[in-house]
Design a protein around this motif. Structure first.
Motif, PDB file in Angstrom:
ATOM      1  N   SER A 199      -1.899  -4.721   5.085  1.00 14.48           N
ATOM      2  CA  SER A 199      -0.913  -3.534   5.046  1.00 14.48           C
ATOM      3  C   SER A 199       0.855  -4.788   4.748  1.00 14.48           C
ATOM      4  O   SER A 199       0.496  -5.527   5.628  1.00 14.48           O
ATOM      5  CB  SER A 199      -0.113  -2.700   6.447  1.00 14.48           C
ATOM      6  OG  SER A 199      -1.435  -1.552   6.614  1.00 14.48           O
ATOM      7  N   LEU A 200       1.521  -3.839   3.914  1.00 14.32           N
ATOM      8  CA  LEU A 200       2.015  -4.875   3.950  1.00 14.32           C
ATOM      9  C   LEU A 200       3.594  -3.753   3.995  1.00 14.32           C
ATOM     10  O   LEU A 200       3.794  -2.869   2.461  1.00 14.32           O
ATOM     11  CB  LEU A 200       2.215  -5.686   2.520  1.00 14.32           C
ATOM     12  CG  LEU A 200       3.504  -6.660   1.514  1.00 14.32           C
ATOM     13  CD1 LEU A 200       4.084  -7.544   3.422  1.00 14.32           C
ATOM     14  CD2 LEU A 200       3.379  -7.401   1.039  1.00 14.32           C
ATOM     15  N   ASP A 201       3.857  -3.937   4.409  1.00 13.52           N
ATOM     16  CA  ASP A 201       5.428  -2.867   5.054  1.00 13.52           C
ATOM     17  C   ASP A 201       6.747  -3.497   4.948  1.00 13.52           C
ATOM     18  O   ASP A 201       7.166  -4.226   4.959  1.00 13.52           O
ATOM     19  CB  ASP A 201       5.409  -1.680   6.364  1.00 13.52           C
ATOM     20  CG  ASP A 201       3.791  -0.994   6.136  1.00 13.52           C
ATOM     21  OD1 ASP A 201       2.820  -0.870   5.006  1.00 13.52           O
ATOM     22  OD2 ASP A 201       3.167  -0.865   7.020  1.00 13.52           O
ATOM     23  N   VAL A 202       7.443  -2.160   4.664  1.00 16.90           N
ATOM     24  CA  VAL A 202       8.909  -2.827   4.625  1.00 16.90           C
ATOM     25  C   VAL A 202       9.903  -1.433   5.199  1.00 16.90           C
ATOM     26  O   VAL A 202       9.432  -0.393   5.101  1.00 16.90           O
ATOM     27  CB  VAL A 202       9.636  -2.811   3.486  1.00 16.90           C
ATOM     28  CG1 VAL A 202      11.549  -2.593   3.092  1.00 16.90           C
ATOM     29  CG2 VAL A 202       9.057  -3.676   2.207  1.00 16.90           C
ATOM     30  N   CYS A 203      10.663  -2.159   6.626  1.00 21.09           N
ATOM     31  CA  CYS A 203      11.369  -1.314   7.210  1.00 21.09           C
ATOM     32  C   CYS A 203      12.567  -1.606   6.595  1.00 21.09           C
ATOM     33  O   CYS A 203      13.146  -2.905   7.063  1.00 21.09           O
ATOM     34  CB  CYS A 203      11.351  -1.574   8.662  1.00 21.09           C
ATOM     35  SG  CYS A 203      11.724  -0.692   9.390  1.00 21.09           S
ATOM     36  N   ILE A 246       1.536  -7.107   7.792  1.00 22.23           N
ATOM     37  CA  ILE A 246       3.030  -7.580   7.931  1.00 22.23           C
ATOM     38  C   ILE A 246       4.026  -6.614   7.862  1.00 22.23           C
ATOM     39  O   ILE A 246       3.974  -5.813   7.159  1.00 22.23           O
ATOM     40  CB  ILE A 246       3.043  -8.595   6.900  1.00 22.23           C
ATOM     41  CG1 ILE A 246       2.001  -9.985   6.789  1.00 22.23           C
ATOM     42  CG2 ILE A 246       4.307  -9.118   5.799  1.00 22.23           C
ATOM     43  CD1 ILE A 246       2.228 -10.361   5.181  1.00 22.23           C
ATOM     44  N   LEU A 247       5.016  -6.721   8.693  1.00 23.86           N
ATOM     45  CA  LEU A 247       6.379  -5.898   8.288  1.00 23.86           C
ATOM     46  C   LEU A 247       8.215  -6.393   7.599  1.00 23.86           C
ATOM     47  O   LEU A 247       7.888  -7.743   8.751  1.00 23.86           O
ATOM     48  CB  LEU A 247       6.237  -5.587   9.370  1.00 23.86           C
ATOM     49  CG  LEU A 247       7.924  -4.114   9.907  1.00 23.86           C
ATOM     50  CD1 LEU A 247       7.348  -3.100   8.559  1.00 23.86           C
ATOM     51  CD2 LEU A 247       8.512  -3.625  10.933  1.00 23.86           C
ATOM     52  N   LEU A 248       7.852  -6.034   6.923  1.00 20.86           N
ATOM     53  CA  LEU A 248       9.275  -7.327   6.510  1.00 20.86           C
ATOM     54  C   LEU A 248      10.550  -6.178   6.943  1.00 20.86           C
ATOM     55  O   LEU A 248      10.778  -4.867   6.669  1.00 20.86           O
ATOM     56  CB  LEU A 248       9.388  -7.426   4.904  1.00 20.86           C
ATOM     57  CG  LEU A 248       8.522  -7.429   4.462  1.00 20.86           C
ATOM     58  CD1 LEU A 248       8.461  -8.251   2.192  1.00 20.86           C
ATOM     59  CD2 LEU A 248       8.142  -9.476   4.567  1.00 20.86           C
ATOM     60  N   VAL A 291       6.131  -9.772  12.009  1.00 24.49           N
ATOM     61  CA  VAL A 291       7.585  -9.006  11.406  1.00 24.49           C
ATOM     62  C   VAL A 291       7.850 -10.153  11.185  1.00 24.49           C
ATOM     63  O   VAL A 291       8.552 -11.497  11.678  1.00 24.49           O
ATOM     64  CB  VAL A 291       8.212  -8.985  12.475  1.00 24.49           C
ATOM     65  CG1 VAL A 291       9.892  -8.752  12.142  1.00 24.49           C
ATOM     66  CG2 VAL A 291       7.429  -6.981  12.743  1.00 24.49           C
ATOM     67  N   VAL A 292       8.406 -10.296   9.674  1.00 27.88           N
ATOM     68  CA  VAL A 292      10.031 -11.157   8.973  1.00 27.88           C
ATOM     69  C   VAL A 292      11.286 -10.305   8.827  1.00 27.88           C
ATOM     70  O   VAL A 292      11.506  -9.361   8.186  1.00 27.88           O
ATOM     71  CB  VAL A 292       9.209 -11.221   7.237  1.00 27.88           C
ATOM     72  CG1 VAL A 292      10.562 -12.204   6.982  1.00 27.88           C
ATOM     73  CG2 VAL A 292       8.318 -11.718   7.128  1.00 27.88           C
ATOM     74  N   PHE A 304      -3.401  -6.569  -0.530  1.00 27.80           N
ATOM     75  CA  PHE A 304      -2.116  -5.675   0.539  1.00 27.80           C
ATOM     76  C   PHE A 304      -2.357  -4.562  -0.322  1.00 27.80           C
ATOM     77  O   PHE A 304      -2.208  -4.204  -1.625  1.00 27.80           O
ATOM     78  CB  PHE A 304      -0.567  -6.440   0.699  1.00 27.80           C
ATOM     79  CG  PHE A 304      -0.272  -7.666   1.041  1.00 27.80           C
ATOM     80  CD1 PHE A 304      -0.335  -7.677   2.371  1.00 27.80           C
ATOM     81  CD2 PHE A 304      -0.175  -8.755   0.561  1.00 27.80           C
ATOM     82  CE1 PHE A 304      -0.288  -8.664   3.496  1.00 27.80           C
ATOM     83  CE2 PHE A 304      -0.324 -10.225   1.237  1.00 27.80           C
ATOM     84  CZ  PHE A 304      -0.308 -10.196   2.416  1.00 27.80           C
ATOM     85  N   ILE A 305      -2.216  -3.437   0.851  1.00 27.60           N
ATOM     86  CA  ILE A 305      -1.630  -2.241   0.688  1.00 27.60           C
ATOM     87  C   ILE A 305      -0.048  -2.022   1.125  1.00 27.60           C
ATOM     88  O   ILE A 305      -0.114  -2.109   2.187  1.00 27.60           O
ATOM     89  CB  ILE A 305      -2.526  -0.791   1.590  1.00 27.60           C
ATOM     90  CG1 ILE A 305      -4.313  -1.151   1.270  1.00 27.60           C
ATOM     91  CG2 ILE A 305      -1.757   0.511   1.437  1.00 27.60           C
ATOM     92  CD1 ILE A 305      -4.867  -0.128   2.553  1.00 27.60           C
ATOM     93  N   LEU A 306       1.159  -1.495   0.466  1.00 23.08           N
ATOM     94  CA  LEU A 306       2.559  -1.362   0.360  1.00 23.08           C
ATOM     95  C   LEU A 306       2.845   0.605   0.444  1.00 23.08           C
ATOM     96  O   LEU A 306       2.062   1.393   0.049  1.00 23.08           O
ATOM     97  CB  LEU A 306       3.062  -1.607  -0.825  1.00 23.08           C
ATOM     98  CG  LEU A 306       2.581  -3.103  -1.768  1.00 23.08           C
ATOM     99  CD1 LEU A 306       3.588  -2.839  -2.991  1.00 23.08           C
ATOM    100  CD2 LEU A 306       2.528  -3.484  -1.477  1.00 23.08           C
TER     101      LEU A 306
END
Lengths: 238, 238
Positions: free
Chosen positions: B4-8, B141-143, B24-25, B172-174
């Motif tokens: 997973s490539l997610d954005v918080c 990965i969580l941005l 986390v980035v 990646f799954i977004l």
């Protein structure tokens, strides 16, 4: 006097806004606010949004004038008349009735917005009617996206962007989420259905077998009624 | 295995994610994470992010090896060595030193992400180096966008979209916020500075007279160091 046109991307962010200073538009495109617009257009006397399934069930004792609608995670809760599919909100089913509705995201957003100056309901079905009315009001506007489980979703944000598209050349000041929503609308506007097909929620809904609901909810200007919160009931704005 | 490539989109939404499952980035483009990248590149031994101005001040007693940096609402807090302007993080000032830093948004996001598998720091300054490293890791990965006062901002989201642009063709799954961030990046990528000039935060920062900082923070690949959280300190990833 300048007016703010702001977007609250998820119910979790509502506490960041002084909702008392705003006319709030609640948005839950798939499917609560689309169905509410359709139901009010089709003569439902009122739609009562409640937070919990139990609150909804409690209306059963009040008599046959109440239709009980409960949805959780996209499905009708067992033992209820229906959920939030727009096809349950036809004139045959809802005219003259009061619908008591609880949904995963939409009613949650409504309840958190309760202190707003006024709360109305938006969807693609009533967008132009809604925007015409909003343009004629005074004061700030907050578009509240119901999202998915307190997080951002594309369909509600895209709709917020579509509302901004109709309002933005009227001297409004946009906050960052509003700018983003309108920019996303620019990307998606020529084929909203295709644009949204890539979302995670669209995928979830497809798995539930409700592609027809999705298609229905993306129809523009099928209705003109604007549902407004009056006390605890959503009724037709007159 | 899919990743997973997610954005918080804001720190307020961090509780919606199981950060334990993610690398986390943390992203605070104007200006905390840009300055952290620049400071670590320029030989700062460590940068210690703290939540409160008082915690930062407490390091004064520990000796001259500590530089104290405190920013609130875009300005250096009175009595501190400096704030989060990247021009305070040159080799002349920070080489061999430990900087204790508290900022309005960036350190807040860092602290809320503490339970992550690993926390690294991103900015346009180190983007390609960061993405090369991220691509080589395992897992999700969580941005995390620091945003502005717990709400969404365009500059952090646009940067998240830029990272996704470099990573997205690797299976990646977004999630929906990641799709939106990457779409916004498509709109802004040809002239990021111009695109961001319309944001409310850009306006706020312009009023503070820090246009040069903004220009500095939008430079791509000026640095290669990746700051990583080791205990309570940000150090250079080796």
């Amino acid at each position: 006097m300048t007016r703010s046109l702001d977007v609250c991307l998820t119910p979790a962010l509502i506490p960041l806004y002084n909702v008392e200073d705003y006319i709030v538009v609640v948005i839950d495109i798939f499917r609560a606010t689309s169905s509410i617009c359709y139901g009010i257009e089709n003569g439902a006397e009122a739609i009562i949004p409640v937070s919990e399934v139990e609150e909804c069930a409690a209306y059963r004792e009040k008599g046959p004038g109440y239709l009980l609608a409960a949805e959780r995670n996209g499905e009708v809760v067992s033992g209820f008349d229906f959920g939030n599919s727009p096809f349950s909100y036809t004139a045959e089913k809802v005219a003259g009735k009061t619908v008591v509705l609880t949904t995963t995201n939409g009613t949650h957003a409504l309840h958190l917005s309760r202190k707003a100056r006024k709360i109305v309901i938006g969807s693609f079905l009533n967008i132009t009617s809604l925007c015409t009315w909003l343009r004629a009001q005074q004061g700030n506007i907050l578009l509240v996206c119901a999202g998915w489980q307190n997080n951002f979703n594309l369909e509600d944000t895209l709709f917020a962007g579509a509302v901004i598209e109709q309002l933005k050349n009227n001297g409004f000041i946009l906050d960052d989420p509003a700018i983003a929503a309108n920019d996303l609308f620019q990307i998606g506007k020529n084929d909203i259905s295709h644009y949204l097909s890539k979302t995670s929620h669209g995928e979830r809904l497809r798995k539930l077998g409700i592609e027809k609901d999705i298609e229905f909810c993306l129809q523009i200007d099928l209705t003109t009624a604007i549902p407004v919160l009056d006390g605890e009931k959503l009724v037709k704005l007159v």
